[in-house]
Scaffold this active site. Structure first.
Site, PDB file in Angstrom:
ATOM      1  N   ARG A  65       0.796  -1.230   0.000  1.00 49.99           N
ATOM      2  CA  ARG A  65       0.000   0.000   0.000  1.00 49.99           C
ATOM      3  C   ARG A  65       0.829   1.280   0.000  1.00 49.99           C
ATOM      4  NH1 ARG A  65      -2.468  -2.402   4.458  1.00 49.99           N
ATOM      5  NH2 ARG A  65      -4.186  -3.740   3.820  1.00 49.99           N
ATOM      6  N   LYS A 174       1.064 -18.976   6.437  1.00 50.78           N
ATOM      7  CA  LYS A 174       0.187 -19.337   7.537  1.00 50.78           C
ATOM      8  C   LYS A 174      -0.170 -18.076   8.316  1.00 50.78           C
ATOM      9  CE  LYS A 174       1.920 -20.797  11.688  1.00 50.78           C
ATOM     10  NZ  LYS A 174       2.752 -19.902  12.521  1.00 50.78           N
ATOM     11  N   HIS A 204       6.853 -23.476   7.135  1.00 46.63           N
ATOM     12  CA  HIS A 204       8.295 -23.336   6.910  1.00 46.63           C
ATOM     13  C   HIS A 204       9.104 -24.470   7.562  1.00 46.63           C
ATOM     14  CE1 HIS A 204       8.481 -21.425  10.888  1.00 46.63           C
ATOM     15  NE2 HIS A 204       9.781 -21.626  10.876  1.00 46.63           N
ATOM     16  N   LYS A 208      12.962 -26.975   6.389  1.00 45.48           N
ATOM     17  CA  LYS A 208      14.191 -27.151   7.177  1.00 45.48           C
ATOM     18  C   LYS A 208      14.895 -28.440   6.748  1.00 45.48           C
ATOM     19  CE  LYS A 208      12.388 -24.801  11.286  1.00 45.48           C
ATOM     20  NZ  LYS A 208      13.244 -23.685  11.641  1.00 45.48           N
ATOM     21  N   GLU A 242      10.971 -22.752  22.737  1.00 43.80           N
ATOM     22  CA  GLU A 242      11.557 -21.476  22.322  1.00 43.80           C
ATOM     23  C   GLU A 242      11.885 -20.638  23.552  1.00 43.80           C
ATOM     24  OE1 GLU A 242       9.890 -19.822  18.407  1.00 43.80           O
ATOM     25  OE2 GLU A 242       8.135 -20.491  19.508  1.00 43.80           O
ATOM     26  N   ASP A 261      -0.757 -21.581  16.584  1.00 39.62           N
ATOM     27  CA  ASP A 261       0.496 -21.039  16.030  1.00 39.62           C
ATOM     28  C   ASP A 261       1.507 -22.148  15.716  1.00 39.62           C
ATOM     29  OD1 ASP A 261       2.229 -18.851  15.353  1.00 39.62           O
ATOM     30  OD2 ASP A 261       3.311 -19.197  17.231  1.00 39.62           O
ATOM     31  N   HIS A 266       3.282 -26.869  12.545  1.00 40.42           N
ATOM     32  CA  HIS A 266       4.644 -27.402  12.627  1.00 40.42           C
ATOM     33  C   HIS A 266       4.720 -28.753  13.356  1.00 40.42           C
ATOM     34  CE1 HIS A 266       5.363 -23.475  11.206  1.00 40.42           C
ATOM     35  NE2 HIS A 266       5.527 -22.858  12.355  1.00 40.42           N
TER      36      HIS A 266
END
Ligand code: BG6
Length: 520
Positions: A65, A174, A204, A208, A242, A261, A266
């Protein structure tokens, strides 16, 4: 070379199905001002260009935009590249050659005129293939996916059933929907204008290296696969932990939570690759058929079963690696009394011949003690005679750990005699390390995925039935939690391994979490 050298020669087999070609094309990124473009997509394309893997010619158009010139966009991207590229140093000559292919198209996603402008830009390249072979990368808010695809179709940039008009592919980031119903709706909207074969849904994790290696490890070796069944495997643990919190993504996370998420995509993808049957071939549909079959065999939990099989948690104030962390509820754009989970641990069962009775434990969380993704295949103990009869629970059971990140590699754990005159047994570990074997080069997941989309290979992308089946697994869990405020017992201190209930989830089966270990 004497005979023993020949025997030791490492045979490398290059998998080339003879079908993969890269044809000149244009990649149009919608949402080009966003974080993903600067942090992941452009660095990935730059590296592909530097390694001469992109087609020649290849153009990249950023569509967004904000008003901006080509030069201004290039300058922004160069700065980001210096920060986020995996090689850090930007080679000026390579960048200059790459940057002339970057163009910016300002437009509103909702306005037909913007797509005319895009069409004019493509025609202006004066090359049939650059005009017709198109990868549309949707890195926008999911609510805009359908609208963009409809406009592309109306502007005749995306053609559904015209095989002679080059090829067009739509890559979708996603989250793909927020539950089964919304994913089905989105799928119907997209497939009105694009064929399923043209839609590349990203996860993603599938890009890997180590995740791709799961299938090679299982199906190119004869020594492991025969152990990969309920006869030998006691249980499986999949951990994606994480050290980071939600940071600036509080707004998104309030809608998503760890279940949507991380688990829906995943973790279930990793589980599918670990547990699926061998596909009939390495073609995309054959691999995806088996993944879907596996996802369909995961036992659905009814509301009354969620409590006993799934644990949620949310981080409270604490410390990670010596750094103080806010509680989730204190993060920006998070509701002060939020019940959104930042941690999930689940016990899943696969009701098929191979895995009946073997629990699969999945867990993921933010602000945990360590950042690590790994899969541990925990084998059954030996029969209770000889050493086991004497050692009891002190005799460790064998395990194979696939370390997806960091310290990428595989560890086999088995028992051995401690040298010396006293009879002692303890586990020893045999490590395979990617770094030691192949050197530090590891392409980013997005490099591989972008290249596959350009080549038209959908193996590493999620098919329609796959994404919908995965939502079907997590939806009952979400619905169950939706009706219940998070209790204090579900909080965990930042920097720990999650809520106490996650330990109990395994303890009732006589199991315990094996936390990822730093490799020495
Ligand atoms: C993303 C999630 O899909 O994956 C993030 O939205 C998460 O919340 C990230 O941090 C983890 O990816 P990686 O590659 O860092 O393991």
């Amino acid at each position: 070379m004497d005979q023993s050298d020949q025997l030791d020669e490492l045979l490398t087999c290059r998998l080339n199905f003879g079908t993969k070609t890269v044809e000149p094309c244009t990649i149009v990124i919608f949402g080009a001002s966003g974080d993903l473009t600067a942090r992941k997509l452009i660095p990935a394309l730059y590296h592909l260009f530097a390694e001469k893997q992109l087609p020649t010619p290849c153009k990249i158009i950023g569509f967004a935009r904000r008003e901006k010139s080509d030069e201004a966009w290039r300058a922004e991207l160069k700065e980001a590249l210096a920060q986020f590229s995996r090689t850090k140093r930007v080679d000026q000559a390579v960048w200059d050659a790459f940057a002339v292919n970057l163009h910016y198209c300002q437009g509103e996603f909702s306005e037909a005129s913007a797509y005319q402008k895009l069409g004019d830009m493509l025609s202006g390249f004066g090359n049939e293939q650059l005009r017709n072979n198109l990868v549309f990368y949707l890195s926008t808010s999911p609510s805009q996916f359908a609208e963009i695809v409809e406009h592309l179709s109306k502007a005749k940039l995306l053609r559904r059933d015209e095989p002679d008009a080059g090829w067009q592919r739509v890559v979708v980031e996603k989250p793909f929907g927020h539950d089964l119903a919304s994913a089905q709706k989105l799928n119907s909207e997209l497939t009105r204008f694009a064929h399923e074969k043209q839609i590349y849904r990203i996860d993603h994790y599938l890009g890997k290296e180590t995740v791709q290696n799961i299938l090679m490890f299982r199906f190119s070796n004869s020594i492991f696969e025969q152990l990969w069944t309920r006869q030998s495997v006691d249980h499986v643990q999949i951990t994606v932990s994480e050290k980071i919190g939600v940071g600036a993504r509080g707004g998104y996370y309030e809608e998503a939570g760890a279940l949507r998420d991380m688990v829906q995509n995943h973790l279930l993808q990793v589980m599918a690759l670990i547990a699926m049957e061998p596909p009939v071939s390495l073609q995309a549909e054959a691999v995806r058929d088996e993944k879907v079959k596996l996802l369909k065999s995961i036992r659905r939990l009814s509301a009354s079963q969620v409590g006993a099989n799934v644990v949620r948690g949310q981080y409270s104030e604490g410390e990670v690696g010596g750094h103080a962390r806010l509680a989730y509820r204190q993060e920006t754009k998070v509701r002060p009394g939020s019940s959104v989970e930042t941690y999930v641990a689940a016990k899943l069962h696969v009701d098929n011949w191979r895995w009946a009775g073997v629990p699969f434990y999945l867990r993921t969380g933010k602000n945990l003690a360590l950042s690590a993704s790994e899969v541990r295949i925990q084998f059954r103990p030996t029969p209770n005679v000889l050493f086991a009869a004497q050692c009891g629970p002190k005799l460790d059971a064998n395990a194979i750990t696939l370390r997806l990140q960091p310290n990428e590699g595989i560890t086999l754990r088995f028992n051995g005699k401690v040298p010396g005159t006293s009879m002692q047994i303890r586990p020893v570990r045999m490590h395979f390390s990617y770094d030691a074997e192949f050197g530090a080069y590891t392409p980013e997941a997005y490099e591989r995925l972008l290249l596959e989309a350009i080549e038209g290979d959908a193996t590493l992308f999620i098919r329609r039935d796959e994404v919908e089946t995965a939502w079907g697994i997590v939806d009952p869990i979400r619905e169950y939690w939706g009706g219940q405020a998070l209790s204090d017992k579900e909080l965990y201190t930042a920097g720990t391994w999650g809520p106490v209930a996650a330990e109990q989830l395994l303890a009732v089966e006589g199991h315990s979490w094996r936390n990822p270990q730093p490799i020495n």
